[in-house]
Structures are given as C-alpha cells and as structure tokens.
Design an enzyme around this catalytic site. Structure first.
Site, mmCIF file in Angstrom:
data_model
loop_
_atom_site.group_PDB
_atom_site.id
_atom_site.type_symbol
_atom_site.label_atom_id
_atom_site.label_comp_id
_atom_site.label_asym_id
_atom_site.label_seq_id
_atom_site.Cartn_x
_atom_site.Cartn_y
_atom_site.Cartn_z
ATOM 1 C CG HIS A 141 -0.188 0.079 2.535
ATOM 2 N ND1 HIS A 141 0.169 1.263 3.127
ATOM 3 C CD2 HIS A 141 0.274 -0.904 3.341
ATOM 4 C CE1 HIS A 141 0.808 1.027 4.255
ATOM 5 N NE2 HIS A 141 0.895 -0.288 4.408
ATOM 6 C CG HIS A 150 13.282 -3.436 -14.185
ATOM 7 N ND1 HIS A 150 14.268 -4.213 -14.725
ATOM 8 C CD2 HIS A 150 12.194 -4.252 -14.081
ATOM 9 C CE1 HIS A 150 13.805 -5.433 -14.936
ATOM 10 N NE2 HIS A 150 12.548 -5.479 -14.552
#
Length: 212
Positions: A141, A150
C-alpha cells in the site's frame, strides 16, 4: 477495432511483452523493431522483427502505439531513453497489465507502465510513466514508483516505499516500510534495504550497504 501496436526491442523482455499483449487480445501487433539489424527477419513468439527503429517513421503516431520491450537494467538504461525519444515524437505507450496480476482499483498507473504476470499491487500505489513491475513482484500500500523504474522479478516492497526515477531494484530484493530510494540508484539482487538510499548509488547485501 483493435489498436495497432509495434514493440520496441527484440530481446528477452520483448518476448515477455509480446506474450502479455497476446493475452490481452486487444491489440493488433504489426511487428517488432530492434536496433540490431541482424535480427531483422527473425521472430519472437510468432511476431516478426520487421526492421530497425528508423522504420517507425513510416507509421504516424495517429496510426500506431508503441510498447517498450527493452529491459531496464541500471540507472542509465536504454529503456528510459527510448521511451522519452518516441514520446517526444508523439507516440503513445499504453498501460499493459497482465491478466494474472492483482492490482487494486485505487492504483494510479501512468503512460507506458507494465505490470507483469503474478504481480500484486496494493491500494494507494502510484506508478509513474514507463515503469516496470516485473513477474511476481509485490508492491504494498501507498508506494510511489518513479518514472522508468524497474522492479525486477520477485521484489517485495513494503508499504509506503518511495522510489525515485530511473531506479533498478534487483531480483528478489526486499525493501522495508517507508523507505526512500533516490533517483538513478541500483539495489542489488537479493538485498534487504532497511534504511534510506541516496540518489546515484549502488547498494547490495543483507542489510544493503553502499558499494564504494
């Protein structure tokens, strides 16, 4: 009518992108382009490599969109540069999200984001343009993922992690909650990050420490 798309790059990441697009079944793939002209005439998963980057001038940005099939490794990767180059030319990069990924409805994904197979992206996450969340990565979250980042396969980001632009988080790395990782840094594969990481550094190990 399916949107026409061309894939940039003819390597390993491009193969994964081809598979993702084929599973979505909402694009007509015209082909792959690659800077290595020796690859022209070969194929990936049945999609032909039709030319080098220069041939994209034959296609108007109004006719086709692009998918970034160039893998991102390191802070100075071609993945980010090629996205910026063709974005400036007016080409659009759609968000690509694998059907097996679990992505909260509250996640914000900007242009060109790729969410790969088996990934989990939880509530409140923001993923900026051209970022990759790769196979089976877990983003909890309220994380913020910068542009052209990446997140490699198997990475675990706990809640509230902020990652600057052009960062590479290596395979299987773990980042604990509320950590900040500065732009253009690299976290080595398998590392465990328990404190903030400055910009433009490389950290490795358990716990992760800066390489001098």
């Amino acid at each position: 009518m399916k949107k026409k798309i061309i894939i940039l790059g003819g390597g390993g990441h491009a193969k994964v992108v081809v598979d993702l697009i084929q599973r979505l079944d909402c694009f007509e793939v015209l082909g792959i382009v690659d800077i290595d002209k020796n690859k022209i005439g070969s194929s990936l998963l049945g999609i032909n490599i039709i030319g080098s980057d220069e041939m994209l001038s034959e296609f108007s940005p109004k006719e086709v969109c692009l998918a970034n099939g160039i893998g991102a490794v390191g802070s100075d990767s071609l993945h980010g540069k090629i996205f910026e180059k063709f974005s400036r030319m007016g080409y659009q990069f759609p968000v690509l999200c694998h059907p097996s990924a679990i992505v909260s409805s509250s996640v914000v994904m900007h242009e060109g984001v790729q969410i790969m197979a088996g990934s989990v992206v939880q509530a409140g996450v923001i993923v900026h343009k051209n970022a990759i969340i790769n196979t089976r990565a877990s983003v909890d979250h309220d994380c913020v993922i910068g542009s052209s980042v990446h997140i490699a396969p198997g990475v675990v980001l706990s809640g509230g992690v902020h990652i600057g632009a052009n960062v590479h988080i290596g395979t299987g790395a773990v980042v604990i909650e509320n950590i900040y990782i500065g732009e253009s840094s690299l976290v080595g594969a398998g590392s465990v990050v328990i404190c903030d990481v400055p910009s433009f550094v490389r950290v490795v190990g358990v716990p992760a420490k800066e390489l001098i």
